[in-house]
Write a protein that holds these residues in place. Structure first.
Motif, short mmCIF file in Angstrom:
data_model
loop_
_atom_site.label_atom_id
_atom_site.label_comp_id
_atom_site.label_asym_id
_atom_site.label_seq_id
_atom_site.Cartn_x
_atom_site.Cartn_y
_atom_site.Cartn_z
N VAL A 189 -9.95 5.09 10.26
CA VAL A 189 -9.60 6.43 9.79
C VAL A 189 -10.02 7.44 10.86
O VAL A 189 -11.18 7.49 11.27
N ALA A 190 -9.05 8.23 11.32
CA ALA A 190 -9.32 9.22 12.36
C ALA A 190 -9.99 10.46 11.76
O ALA A 190 -9.80 10.77 10.58
N ILE A 191 -10.76 11.14 12.57
CA ILE A 191 -11.38 12.40 12.16
C ILE A 191 -10.34 13.50 12.32
O ILE A 191 -9.87 13.76 13.43
N GLU A 192 -9.97 14.14 11.25
CA GLU A 192 -8.90 15.12 11.28
C GLU A 192 -9.23 16.29 12.21
O GLU A 192 -10.30 16.87 12.15
N GLY A 193 -8.27 16.58 13.08
CA GLY A 193 -8.40 17.72 13.98
C GLY A 193 -9.33 17.50 15.16
O GLY A 193 -9.62 18.44 15.90
N LYS A 194 -9.80 16.26 15.36
CA LYS A 194 -10.74 15.99 16.44
C LYS A 194 -10.23 14.86 17.33
O LYS A 194 -9.50 13.98 16.88
N ALA A 230 -21.33 14.98 16.72
CA ALA A 230 -20.50 16.11 17.15
C ALA A 230 -20.39 16.24 18.67
O ALA A 230 -19.39 16.74 19.17
N GLN A 231 -21.44 15.79 19.41
CA GLN A 231 -21.39 15.96 20.86
C GLN A 231 -20.31 15.09 21.52
O GLN A 231 -19.99 15.28 22.69
N PHE A 232 -19.76 14.14 20.77
CA PHE A 232 -18.72 13.27 21.31
C PHE A 232 -17.34 13.63 20.77
O PHE A 232 -16.40 12.85 20.90
N LEU A 233 -17.21 14.83 20.19
CA LEU A 233 -15.95 15.26 19.61
C LEU A 233 -15.53 16.61 20.19
O LEU A 233 -16.37 17.40 20.59
N GLN A 234 -14.23 16.84 20.20
CA GLN A 234 -13.70 18.15 20.56
C GLN A 234 -12.44 18.41 19.75
O GLN A 234 -11.80 17.47 19.28
N ASP A 235 -12.11 19.69 19.58
CA ASP A 235 -10.94 20.05 18.78
C ASP A 235 -9.67 19.52 19.43
O ASP A 235 -9.47 19.63 20.64
N ALA A 236 -8.80 18.97 18.60
CA ALA A 236 -7.56 18.38 19.12
C ALA A 236 -6.63 19.42 19.71
O ALA A 236 -5.87 19.13 20.64
N ASP A 237 -6.64 20.68 19.20
CA ASP A 237 -5.72 21.70 19.70
C ASP A 237 -6.21 22.40 20.96
O ASP A 237 -5.49 23.21 21.54
N VAL A 238 -7.39 22.09 21.40
CA VAL A 238 -7.90 22.67 22.65
C VAL A 238 -8.44 21.56 23.54
O VAL A 238 -9.47 21.68 24.16
N ARG A 268 -17.92 -2.76 20.66
CA ARG A 268 -16.54 -2.68 21.15
C ARG A 268 -16.25 -1.28 21.66
O ARG A 268 -16.70 -0.30 21.09
N THR A 269 -15.48 -1.20 22.75
CA THR A 269 -15.19 0.09 23.36
C THR A 269 -14.53 1.04 22.36
O THR A 269 -13.59 0.67 21.66
N LEU A 270 -15.05 2.26 22.31
CA LEU A 270 -14.49 3.29 21.43
C LEU A 270 -13.70 4.27 22.29
O LEU A 270 -14.26 4.90 23.19
N ASP A 271 -12.38 4.40 22.03
CA ASP A 271 -11.56 5.29 22.84
C ASP A 271 -10.86 6.38 22.03
O ASP A 271 -10.06 7.14 22.58
N LYS A 272 -11.12 6.46 20.73
CA LYS A 272 -10.58 7.55 19.94
C LYS A 272 -11.52 7.87 18.79
O LYS A 272 -12.36 7.04 18.40
N ALA A 273 -11.39 9.07 18.27
CA ALA A 273 -12.29 9.55 17.22
C ALA A 273 -11.88 8.95 15.88
O ALA A 273 -11.33 9.63 15.01
N ALA A 274 -12.17 7.67 15.70
CA ALA A 274 -11.78 6.98 14.47
C ALA A 274 -12.66 5.74 14.29
O ALA A 274 -13.14 5.16 15.26
N ALA A 275 -12.86 5.37 13.03
CA ALA A 275 -13.63 4.16 12.71
C ALA A 275 -13.28 3.74 11.29
O ALA A 275 -12.70 4.52 10.51
N THR A 276 -13.60 2.51 10.94
CA THR A 276 -13.33 2.03 9.59
C THR A 276 -14.30 2.70 8.61
O THR A 276 -15.47 2.89 8.92
#
Length: 339
Positions: free
Chosen positions: A144-149, A202-210, A164-172
């Motif tokens: 499940v992806a983190i909405e907007g991130k 939060a330090q590993f996330l950023q807004d998807a629109d910016v 396992r390598t994490l390459d997107k803001a999502a996890a089960t």
């Protein structure tokens, strides 16, 4: 009498050995580093205690493993995480905490969906085995992806979720995970977090629109830009900007360094074409005064060849000269406006 170890156990021991050789460092949020040696010892103790029904040893090692899993100071392979999660689940079950036991069992089965407890560890009719099996179907679900991130990879390191390598803001969802920040230079662990579901720090996330480049990508882009600027530096600019007293911007073309040589080469080419064409007058006279068919054909062929050659040289010279002329920007351009 010692019991022979199954092939899965031997493979697991090899993975533990690899984990023990990895570089380690202490984590700021932990009272003490949970070393590879401690991880190996506790997992071995748990396995033997479960086989020997040594409840005291099992509970002691299980408590250390549960407290230390978020303080591991080295990268851990997924199968080692799967075993650790499985034993933490067993520990929680024996502590009468079936709800959390199920969560750890789900995480273990996500990493190792084909695992089955050995009969020497759990009786076939063990209630804990039944709880473990009930979670098998729930383990394999989409992330499940983190909405907007989106994920913001830290500079000089990568992120690993459950090994396992994490390459997107999502996890089960609905289960614990261990997130590690691993340095790319020496594979040392810069941080370890136990998270629930996709609750990525939060330090590993950023807004998807910016979305912008990561620090590492920005450094590479800056380096490439400097290299490109250095390669282009010897070339002269083709325009000069000047501000007049009236506020207008005057842009004047500078004379390119290639302009004069091209014009000279063009003129030489045209002159050469004229010289070659002049030679055709002599060959034409030879054609007129030929005394035999053979001399006639030779003079004709030479005349035609000279005419064609002069035409080709003229075209090349004219083209080079024209290119030299158009390189000149001509008169300046005035731009003015009111704001």
């Amino acid at each position: 009498m010692l019991r022979s170890l199954p092939l899965r156990t031997l493979a697991f021991a090899a993975l533990l050995g690899c984990a023990a050789l990895a570089p380690q460092r202490a984590e700021a949020g932990c009272p003490a580093l949970y070393t590879s040696e401690q991880l190996v010892n506790d997992l071995t103790t748990l396995q033997l205690a479960l086989r020997n029904l040594d409840e005291a040893s099992f509970n002691s090692a299980g408590a250390r493993l549960e407290a230390g899993i978020g303080c591991v100071g080295n990268p851990v392979p997924p199968m080692v995480f799967a075993s650790a999660y499985r034993y933490i689940g067993a520990y929680r079950y024996l502590q009468k905490d079936t709800a959390n036991a199920r969560l750890w069992f789900v995480s273990a089965l996500e990493l190792d969906p084909t695992y089955n407890w050995d009969a020497s560890e759990l009786e076939l009719d063990s209630p804990m085995r039944q709880v473990f099996e009930e979670e098998r179907a729930r383990a394999q679900v989409p992330v499940v992806a983190i909405e907007g991130k989106v994920l913001a990879q830290p500079a000089g390191s990568t992120l690993a979720l459950d090994g396992r390598t994490l390459d997107k803001a999502a996890a089960t969802p609905d289960r614990p995970h261990v997130l590690q920040q691993v340095a790319t230079s020496d594979r040392s662990v810069r941080g370890t977090w136990v998270i629930q579901g996709n609750d990525i720090p939060a330090q590993f996330l950023q807004d998807a629109d910016v979305v912008g480049p990561t620090p590492e990508e920005a450094a590479k882009a800056e380096k490439a830009a400097k290299k490109s600027a250095k390669e282009k530096k010897p070339k002269e600019e083709l325009a000069e900007v000047e501000y007049t007293d009236s506020g207008a911007v005057k842009v004047e073309r500078l004379r390119p360094p290639e302009k004069t040589p091209l014009m000279v080469l063009g003129a030489v080419g045209i002159a050469g074409a004229a010289g070659i064409y002049a030679a055709t007058f002599a060959t034409h006279d030879q054609f007129e005064n030929a005394n035999s068919t053979e001399d006639l054909v030779v003079a004709q062929t030479l005349t035609n060849a000279l005419v064609l050659t002069s035409g080709g040289v003229f075209l090349v010279g004219a083209g080079i000269g024209y290119w030299g002329i158009v390189l000149d920007g001509g008169a300046g351009v005035g731009i003015s406006g009111h704001f």
